[in-house]
Each structure stands twice: as C-alpha cells, then as structure tokens.
Scaffold this active site. Structure first.
Site, PDB file in Angstrom:
ATOM      1  N   ARG A  20      40.860  44.397  36.587  1.00 14.99           N
ATOM      2  CA  ARG A  20      39.648  44.995  37.155  1.00 14.99           C
ATOM      3  C   ARG A  20      39.879  46.456  37.521  1.00 14.99           C
ATOM      4  O   ARG A  20      38.955  47.268  37.436  1.00 14.99           O
ATOM      5  CB  ARG A  20      39.183  44.186  38.375  1.00 14.99           C
ATOM      6  CG  ARG A  20      38.605  42.834  37.962  1.00 14.99           C
ATOM      7  CD  ARG A  20      37.998  42.071  39.114  1.00 14.99           C
ATOM      8  NE  ARG A  20      37.532  40.768  38.651  1.00 14.99           N
ATOM      9  CZ  ARG A  20      36.898  39.876  39.410  1.00 14.99           C
ATOM     10  NH1 ARG A  20      36.657  40.154  40.695  1.00 14.99           N
ATOM     11  NH2 ARG A  20      36.511  38.724  38.908  1.00 14.99           N
ATOM     12  N   ARG A  61      43.247  31.084  35.308  1.00  6.64           N
ATOM     13  CA  ARG A  61      42.120  30.362  35.910  1.00  6.64           C
ATOM     14  C   ARG A  61      41.200  29.817  34.831  1.00  6.64           C
ATOM     15  O   ARG A  61      40.868  30.516  33.885  1.00  6.64           O
ATOM     16  CB  ARG A  61      41.332  31.299  36.838  1.00  6.64           C
ATOM     17  CG  ARG A  61      42.207  31.842  37.943  1.00  6.64           C
ATOM     18  CD  ARG A  61      41.432  32.644  38.967  1.00  6.64           C
ATOM     19  NE  ARG A  61      42.364  33.135  39.970  1.00  6.64           N
ATOM     20  CZ  ARG A  61      42.032  33.913  40.996  1.00  6.64           C
ATOM     21  NH1 ARG A  61      40.774  34.273  41.158  1.00  6.64           N
ATOM     22  NH2 ARG A  61      42.944  34.301  41.858  1.00  6.64           N
ATOM     23  N   GLU A 116      34.193  42.850  43.325  1.00  7.72           N
ATOM     24  CA  GLU A 116      35.418  42.476  44.024  1.00  7.72           C
ATOM     25  C   GLU A 116      36.667  42.865  43.218  1.00  7.72           C
ATOM     26  O   GLU A 116      36.773  42.587  42.027  1.00  7.72           O
ATOM     27  CB  GLU A 116      35.425  40.959  44.259  1.00  7.72           C
ATOM     28  CG  GLU A 116      36.676  40.479  44.981  1.00  7.72           C
ATOM     29  CD  GLU A 116      36.753  38.958  45.030  1.00  7.72           C
ATOM     30  OE1 GLU A 116      35.698  38.294  44.968  1.00  7.72           O
ATOM     31  OE2 GLU A 116      37.877  38.443  45.127  1.00  7.72           O
ATOM     32  N   SER A 123      40.935  40.520  47.631  1.00  8.16           N
ATOM     33  CA  SER A 123      40.462  39.619  48.659  1.00  8.16           C
ATOM     34  C   SER A 123      41.635  39.422  49.610  1.00  8.16           C
ATOM     35  O   SER A 123      42.692  38.979  49.194  1.00  8.16           O
ATOM     36  CB  SER A 123      40.053  38.305  47.999  1.00  8.16           C
ATOM     37  OG  SER A 123      39.370  37.489  48.910  1.00  8.16           O
ATOM     38  N   ARG A 183      36.231  38.827  34.212  1.00  7.80           N
ATOM     39  CA  ARG A 183      36.523  37.414  34.422  1.00  7.80           C
ATOM     40  C   ARG A 183      37.278  36.840  33.227  1.00  7.80           C
ATOM     41  O   ARG A 183      36.694  36.453  32.234  1.00  7.80           O
ATOM     42  CB  ARG A 183      35.207  36.651  34.644  1.00  7.80           C
ATOM     43  CG  ARG A 183      35.347  35.301  35.320  1.00  7.80           C
ATOM     44  CD  ARG A 183      33.993  34.707  35.646  1.00  7.80           C
ATOM     45  NE  ARG A 183      33.246  35.498  36.618  1.00  7.80           N
ATOM     46  CZ  ARG A 183      33.389  35.380  37.937  1.00  7.80           C
ATOM     47  NH1 ARG A 183      34.204  34.480  38.430  1.00  7.80           N
ATOM     48  NH2 ARG A 183      32.696  36.151  38.752  1.00  7.80           N
TER      49      ARG A 183
END
Length: 418
Positions: free
Chosen positions: A392, A263, A350, A353, A278
């Site tokens: 994460r 990403r 988070e 999802s 991130r």
RNA sequence: GGAGGGAUGGCUGAGUGGUUGAAAGCGGUCGCCUCGAAAGCGACUAUGUCGGAAACGGCAUCGGGGGUUCGAAUCCUCCUCCCUCCGCCA
C-alpha cells in the site's frame, strides 16, 4: 482471552462490551450455566479425590507394616471412589470443552476511551498530517501507472497464482525492497526496535495465541501438517515469547519485522479488485511490543507515532483515526488506524493499524512477567502495529508522486537506496 | 526417511511405584553479623484453581494426551519438541 473471573463475577460488564461491538450476547448466559455445573462437579471431584488420596496414603503405610489384609480391604473401597471419580470427570469434560470454546471466541473488551459506534462511519479522526498533492491533471490510479511503467504485472501473476496476486518487476521490485529496508532501518536505528526475521509458517498454538484461531479460520491459508501461513508477522513475533515468564527489567521488549503476509480475503469479493490494495500475499513491516500493563496506553501512542514517522519521511499525506467500538478487531482493546491519501480515489485508505491488546493475547499465549522478586507473575500487555503495509505504501507513492507524463518521482528519502 | 538419547521449579540438576510439590546447588527475598559493604550464618522462596476476610486448607500440575494401579515424576501407549548418528536435500 478474557479473564474467566471477570466473566464469572461481572458478566454484565462483558455483555455491555459485546453490545458495543454489536455482538450476540447469548454465549454469556450459556457460559454461566455450564460454568456453574462445571464448578459443582469440580468440587465434588476434588472431594472424592481427597478421600482417595487419604486412603492410598494409608494403604501405603499398612503395606509397609505388612498388614496385607487391611490394605486389601481398603483398596476395594478406594477403587470404588476411583470409578465414581472417573464417571464425574467424564461428565465434566463436555462442559469443559464448551466453556473453552466460548472463552476462545469472546472478543476483547473495548477500552473506556474507545468511542461507541457501529462501523467505520463512527470512527473518530484524531489528526491530519501533511497536505494532499496538487495536480494540474487527473491523477491516475497506482495500478495504471505501475503497469504502464512495467513495474506491476497483475495479468501474469494471475496466470502464475490467481487473482489478487502481483508480480513486481524492475523498478517495482526494487522500490518494494527499498521500502522494506527503509522501514526496518528507521525502526531499528531511530525507534530502537530489535529487528527480527520470523517464520511465516506457524503452528496452531501460535494462531490461537494471537487470536486468529479458532474463530477466523476462513481468513487463513492452512497448509498440511496443521501449519498455517501468517496473515501478519504479529503472529510469529508475538508468539516468540509464548509460555514465557519475563523479567520486569526486560520490558518493554520492542521488535520490528518484515514478513510476507497471507490472507484469503474470503468475503471481500468485489472490494478493491484492482491494484495493490487487497492482495492474498503482501509484504508488511510490523512493530510488536511487550510492555508493563501500566504503560501500555502510552506505548500505544508512541507506537502509532513510530509508524507515522515513516509516512512523514516519505512525504505522504495521512490521517490518524481512532476506531469506534463496532469497528474494533477481535483481540484489540483500542486501535488507531493510519490512513494515507490516495489521490485517484480522493480518499484516505488504511495503511497501518496500531492496537493495544492489553492482556488478551498474553493470556491466550501465556506471556507473563514478574514485577519484582516478591510479586506473582502477571500477564504483560501486547501491542502491535503496521509500520507499514509495504504494498500500500508503494501504491501511495506511485499515486502521490505521479507526474503528468505517467511517470513518478522517487521520494527523496529513498533516493540513496537506488 | 532410518537408528538411538532426552524434556523435572526463575535457572542447573537428583529422583524408576507409596506421607515426593518434588533432594542439592545457583539465583532471589528477609534477618543476624558490620560504621557500611562483601564474605559467612539462618529462615523463606513454583503455578493454577476452589473454599476462606485472612491465617490456612482441598484439588491439579514433573513436555502434552490417553492408559495400568488403591496409589504414577517414576510403568505402558500415542503425540510434540530438542540432541546425536545415517540417508536425502536448498
């Protein structure tokens, strides 16, 4: 992609939905305008074509009967029809492209049960599981622990690649690998997902199929030859069945896959600049389902539970949050985020999802099934969820299992893998 | 990278310019037969879109785009993918 019929017959419903997502509704009326002229042109063209087809048919018969002169005469008129058709088609084409663009850029309609709201502040906490760990010292952030232990090397990763990259070393690399294994084993053995190992470089059609393109090009890494690096295995795995007609007894199809995800994180400058939260490249285990539309909301619940199971077994404190309409992803009709506790930040972040896309992706990607021998093909419903984001998870383990001396404990469930 | 071959309905596979949305087979659905079933026989069996309450009808679709033609699954052209051989390579 939304059902074009819904857009024609019930634009109010879609306008309403766009407002819930705090999106501009101008494209709806624009669509209606272009669409009505498109339809008018289309019926004119169809009529002319019908005439030409009839004429051509007769020319064929005349030629067979050696009536050359008559055939010639008829051909002249038919040619004129052809010219007119071409002219109208040209006129129609521009509108067609615009309609398509609008259609591809309209987000999904939130499910009735989705709480209205503008941003993450309006999300609804559904449940909290486990307890946060108690420390008799100030808990450190995961990157400090990892760097000190020689597991995480951000500095050299920046040299090799740039910011938002990491090199996992020694125990770090091993822990990452163990987590991937643990997650895939659990989903394939206990939760009956079929394990797949998909390509991470995909073509444009796949990116359109799941909804990343055309709208979110800025978030993606594009390679030469019009190939794209996937931001999630959802893309590769959902597109496995692109343009297929499935049999009802194949459903539900459940896949789990590990893949690296890429990403660009454009526009997230200053957010989570330190640590594993991130990254431009990270590992994720993804769960993907293709299901009967009538069962998709039950399947969303079970998919979420499947992802939660990982956190439970790892002994990590988490909560499940239902996203409000304004926080919902482009393609999703309903989403649960799973958020894991980060002691150093004193908050939940988070880690998964889980979404039901209903037929939004299926329509873009042409994934259908036939209910029974007599029924017409229908779009399946697709769902997916992280199970889980590996980086994460590793970060959460470092933080939640840390000790006063700067080391940390490996969760019991992972110990056999070391 | 070079040389060839191919892509047709749920599947296999015919079809090289005209009433072909497309033979045949398989699969499927329904009916007949049967106490029941199998076998056999018969009928039906693509998708999208527009009009229509429906029956039905128009249009489009034979990997994708463009072209030739009165008319294209069929001819030309570009692209994508698959297969075979050669070269290179983990």
């Amino acid at each position: 992609m939304l059902d074009i019929k819904l857009l024609r017959n019930n634009p109010e419903r879609i306008t309403e939905a766009l407002k819930l997502r705090k999106m501009d509704t101008a494209s709806i009326s624009k669509f209606a305008d272009i669409d009505s002229s498109w339809r008018k042109l289309t019926s004119e063209i169809d009529e002319l074509r019908s005439k030409r087809n009839e004429a051509s048919k007769q020319i064929g018969i005349l030629k067979k009967n050696k009536a050359e002169a008559e055939a010639q005469a008829k051909a002249v008129g038919s040619k004129k029809l052809g010219d007119k058709i071409k002219e109208l088609e040209e006129k129609r084409r521009g509108g067609e492209e615009e309609l398509n663009k609008i259609l591809l850029e309209l987000p999904n309609i939130p499910h009735n049960s989705v709480p209205p709201g503008v941003d993450s502040g309006d999300n609804l906490e559904i449940r909290r599981v486990g307890k946060p760990p108690c420390f008799d010292f100030t808990p450190k952030p995961h990157f400090e622990i990892g760097e000190k232990l020689g597991m995480l090397d951000f500095e050299r990763a920046a040299k090799v690649s740039g910011s938002r990259f990491v090199i996992l070393k020694g125990l770090g690399a091993k822990l990452e690998r163990a987590l991937i294994s643990f997650m895939l084993d659990l989903h394939s053995k206990e939760n009956s997902y079929t394990e797949v190992f998909p390509p991470v470089l995909v073509n444009q059609k796949s990116m359109i199929g799941t909804g990343q393109l055309p709208k979110f090009e800025d978030d993606l890494y594009k390679c030469s030859d019009n190939m794209w690096l996937v931001p999630t295995a959802e893309v590769s795995v959902t597109n496995i069945h692109r343009d297929e007609l499935l049999k009802a007894d194949q459903l539900p199809i459940k896949y789990c896959a590990h893949s690296p995800c890429f990403r660009r994180e454009a526009g997230s400058y200053g957010k989570d600049v330190r640590g594993l939260i991130r990254q431009h490249q990270f590992n994720k285990v993804e769960l993907v389902k293709f299901v009967d539309p009538e069962k998709s909301y039950d399947e969303l619940e079970s998919l979420t539970l499947d992802a939660e199971k990982i956190l439970q077994k790892l002994g990590l404190h988490y909560r499940v949050v239902e996203l409000c309409s304004g926080d919902l992803g482009f393609a999703s009709a309903k989403t649960y985020d799973i958020e894991v506790w980060f002691p150093s930040q004193g908050k939940f972040r988070e880690i998964s999802s889980c979404s039901n896309f209903e037929d939004f992706q299926a329509r873009r990607a042409g994934i259908k099934f036939r209910r029974d021998a007599k029924s017409k093909p229908e779009f399946v419903h697709t769902l997916n969820g992280s199970g889980l984001a590996v980086g994460r998870t590793l970060a959460a383990i470092l933080e939640n299992y840390q000790k006063a001396d700067g080391t940390f404990e490996i969760p019991d469930i992972l110990k056999p893998l070391f």
